[in-house]
Design a protein around this motif. Structure first.
Motif, mmCIF file in Angstrom:
data_model
loop_
_atom_site.group_PDB
_atom_site.id
_atom_site.type_symbol
_atom_site.label_atom_id
_atom_site.label_comp_id
_atom_site.label_asym_id
_atom_site.label_seq_id
_atom_site.Cartn_x
_atom_site.Cartn_y
_atom_site.Cartn_z
ATOM 1 N N LYS B 63 0.827 -1.215 0.000
ATOM 2 C CA LYS B 63 0.000 0.000 0.000
ATOM 3 C C LYS B 63 0.859 1.261 0.000
ATOM 4 C CE LYS B 63 -4.258 -2.109 1.568
ATOM 5 N NZ LYS B 63 -4.956 -2.744 2.699
ATOM 6 N N GLN B 68 -3.771 -1.082 -4.528
ATOM 7 C CA GLN B 68 -5.134 -1.188 -3.994
ATOM 8 C C GLN B 68 -5.580 -2.641 -4.092
ATOM 9 O OE1 GLN B 68 -6.949 1.865 -6.688
ATOM 10 N NE2 GLN B 68 -7.598 2.792 -4.748
ATOM 11 N N ASN B 69 -6.244 -3.112 -3.049
ATOM 12 C CA ASN B 69 -6.723 -4.497 -3.070
ATOM 13 C C ASN B 69 -8.113 -4.607 -3.680
ATOM 14 O OD1 ASN B 69 -4.433 -5.629 -1.959
ATOM 15 N ND2 ASN B 69 -5.180 -5.476 0.150
ATOM 16 N N VAL B 70 -8.319 -5.694 -4.396
ATOM 17 C CA VAL B 70 -9.607 -5.992 -5.043
ATOM 18 C C VAL B 70 -9.863 -7.485 -4.862
ATOM 19 C CG1 VAL B 70 -9.314 -4.184 -6.782
ATOM 20 C CG2 VAL B 70 -8.528 -6.511 -7.283
ATOM 21 N N TYR B 138 -3.506 -3.009 -8.910
ATOM 22 C CA TYR B 138 -4.410 -3.835 -8.110
ATOM 23 C C TYR B 138 -3.725 -5.115 -7.628
ATOM 24 C CZ TYR B 138 -8.411 -1.004 -9.714
ATOM 25 O OH TYR B 138 -9.297 0.015 -9.961
#
Lengths: 478, 478
Positions: B63, B68-70, B138
């Motif tokens: 981060k 960004q996490n998905v 991502y």
């Protein structure tokens, strides 16, 4: 300004079409997207970040009660799934079957877990030998698959994310205590962190989990008056233990069956957040769960000193708050609309005139109230404001929920309430499944739960008029 | 004492049979268990807790670089998997196929993701329109399935846990920078947190990822002299973008293909921790990743004041260290053996005599050195000791690794080194795949990587004698 309007106008108003409003918010707040795999969804960053915060806070609360995390395989062999009769009847019609590994057909097909009771039992059978091995209080964070026909973002999809706790205990009483304890963890979490009030109670025989002796639930009320089952906790007694042969030697050297529980909470809660708190400008996130709590929007950011001051505020706040600066090239109006659509609890506007006065404009997302706050006081006032928003949101949701509970004393009142007054209907019940079935068929309402806080609001069943045994919350549900 | 010995004696010594020692440690340290689903493993609490710490620290580092996490679906339709030719050839032979949903056969079969490039491409194709939508950086934490024939705990199983990052960029250069950046995040994490030194380099054409333009890797050396690929980062160029039609409008209003990367690191790293740091008493965990850093063991705990003092120390330490008290009914000797088996970095022994003297006995897991430390100094000394253990463990692993690197200048030296000296062999290479294949066939060694730090240790290929182009690290690998 044309563009700003476009974003807000792009969502249907909830009064016109609540279902479409919901879908629009999911899409425009960029929480989730449909994938090309039918019935499966894509969690986009803004949606997944909410889930990460839910996970983090709930996991912390779990661990405080002694929960340990583990990870079981995602596959269950057909033979294993078939071991507990009621359980397999509940789940077999909706599982996905793996029949081939690489180029070869499998000797026995495997389903992708719809829930993992059977896997935990298979493990406990070998891992538990003595009373010294008990209790086992395990949990896993994972995805599960149920081959649903109708799907809706967060509420129902073929694959969804959740946690599932599975425990084994030496005594019936300990299992019952754990079942209730975890339901209370869920309820407190919903109320304290998500600002969603819930009714705590027990499911009827008809509505309980496949294979459970008793299922407990927390039920929340959405803005449209429909109920959402928001977390469940099951006491299995020794049913699974007998089906799987999970025995231990007690202190007196006697073989005993364990008593088990399971409890789960899923990404469906994100649907609840949207439908409890959202409005016609989009999402409204409770500060405690919001991935971004404060968005700083510079006004006339090309002017000297504006971006610098915005970044200075960011640096001062980031230690204690989840804060961001929107320094994109978009217009301030567009940024406001975006911040509102995404449900960020507080916006800080800062332009050349504000800087001159040593202050900024602070806007609440939930009520749109504006405040002039001096830079010196900003950090403290923002923290207070976020606390206020959190408790106000809970109170508003509770007021809404409470004003959407009506009492029915006979079937006429019941039918009218279900048809005319969106919300929960409280009505006494004789404990006969026939009445539940009649009510469901004739009104589409189901028994949501028998609340822990029982009252005797009438002496007769709201459906058949026979002697009443339980107060039930009824309602249409997601 | 019989029992204490039993625990240690229950594991094979690593000098006798390294593979069996590994399996024994996995089992006796209660990290993992086999499930009844062939090739799938169960992460037990002690194993999963290590993974949680890896996740937490790595996610934080991700981060910081803007990740960004998905979450993408776990299923890939056959048509989607087939879109990129090299990719499908690499993975199709080892995927699990879902053919039925509930009671119905699917129109198109779905595989359980072996990796998610195709799903991310399918998403990016619609989600990316303009240069304003770039970059996409991502990542997802999930499990993937590869239908392996031979499996070993943590190192190779049909389902394993990992993270997979997938990015899209406007320019080739930006994609290359991200590929290298993430490899460095992995390398720094391994060295700083896991105390595992790694070689950073590029894979050869033969060893690169299916569909990649270039694959970068970090390679670690296990205690037995075998290499373990510990994390990889791929630059796809615009290959996937062209196969999937992922285009964006650039600032000059021209349509361009994006450039993509992916990078992954898995639970296999737990295998590396075991095989780099473990010894004949079991696991040895680096303090930074250890779920429990300090185990307090009361001696003669039935005596007045002992448990109280142990709990008092626990309360004093728990704010800054991950600490536990073993107040079970087991004998101290058994507790010591268990703490050693589980690799807990430091043990604090405290009995009536210690309490009288106002001190306790502190024992390092890695070197077994003992210290008498007064209660007043305990917190500070423990923190220092954990830091010392962390850096000592890294230095020992590095010394071991460096002493197991040999240089070969011709094929005779090469064959002898591979046969006689477990470890990496450095040898020049002509860049012809035929030499890699010959070496693999005749010695079972493979090219591990072309290190970023190139040297010209000879002018000719170590295999064919033709002009050398690249220095390569060779070795037998897991």
């Amino acid at each position: 300004m044309a563009k700003d309007k476009k974003l807000v106008e792009s969502i249907t108003s909830m009064e016109d079409d609540f279902a479409q409003w919901y879908t629009d918010v999911v899409k425009k707040a960029e929480l989730m997207d449909y994938s090309s795999i039918k019935g499966c969804m894509i969690f986009k960053p803004a949606g997944y970040a909410i889930w990460e915060n839910i996970q983090q806070e709930l996991d912390r609360r779990f661990k405080e009660t002694g929960v340990q995390n583990v990870y079981m395989p995602m596959f269950i062999s057909e033979g294993l799934l078939n071991k507990e009769k009621e359980h397999v009847e509940g789940f077999a019609p909706e599982v996905a079957w793996v029949t081939h590994g690489g180029l070869n057909q499998l000797q026995e097909r495997l389903c992708v877990r719809p829930t993992s009771e059977t896997l935990f039992c298979d493990f406990y059978k070998n891992d538990i030998q003595s009373y010294r091995d008990l209790p086992k209080v395990y949990n896993q964070w994972c995805s599960v698959v149920r081959w649903e026909k109708e799907t809706r973002p967060f509420l129902r999809s073929r694959e969804f994310l959740w946690q599932e706790g599975h425990t084994a205990h030496a005594t019936e009483q300990e299992a019952q205590e754990r079942t209730e304890q975890m339901l209370n963890v869920y309820a407190d979490f919903c109320e304290e962190v998500l600002a969603i009030p819930v009714i705590r109670g027990q499911k009827t025989e008809k509505e309980k989990f496949a294979g459970a002796k008793a299922t407990y639930t927390i039920e929340a009320l959405m803005h449209d008056g429909k109920a959402l089952q928001s977390g469940t906790s099951h006491n299995f007694g020794d049913g699974f233990a007998k089906a799987f042969g999970i025995q231990f030697t007690d202190k007196n050297n006697q073989l005993q069956y364990v008593h088990q529980t399971s409890w789960g909470l899923s990404t469906r809660l994100i649907g609840a957040i949207i439908m409890v708190h959202g409005d016609n400008s989009g999402l409204v996130l409770p500060p405690q769960i919001a991935p971004v709590q404060v968005m700083i929007v510079p006004i006339q950011q090309q002017k000297e000193g504006v971006l610098e001051k915005a970044n200075e505020l960011y640096e001062a706040l980031k230690g204690t708050l989840r804060v961001k600066v929107d320094d994109s090239e978009k217009s301030p109006g567009w940024k406001f609309a975006e911040q509102e659509m995404r449900g960020i609890p507080v916006r800080v506007e800062i332009g050349p005139k504000d800087i001159e006065k040593g202050q900024c404009v602070v806007v609440r997302r939930d009520t749109r109230e504006k405040y002039q706050i001096s830079f010196d006081e900003l950090q403290q006032r923002l923290q207070e404001l976020l606390d206020t928003i959190q408790s106000d949101m809970y109170q508003r949701a509770k007021d809404h929920r409470d004003s959407h509970i009506s009492d029915a004393h006979n079937y006429e009142e019941f039918q009218e309430a279900i048809a005319q007054k969106p919300g929960f209907v409280r009505g006494m019940w004789c404990e006969e499944q026939a009445c539940e079935e009649k009510i469901k068929e004739e009104t589409t309402a189901t028994s949501r739960c028998m609340p822990f806080q029982q009252e005797q609001i009438s002496d007769v069943c709201v459906c058949c008029g026979k002697p009443a045994k339980k107060l039930v919350f009824w309602g249409k549900a997601y």
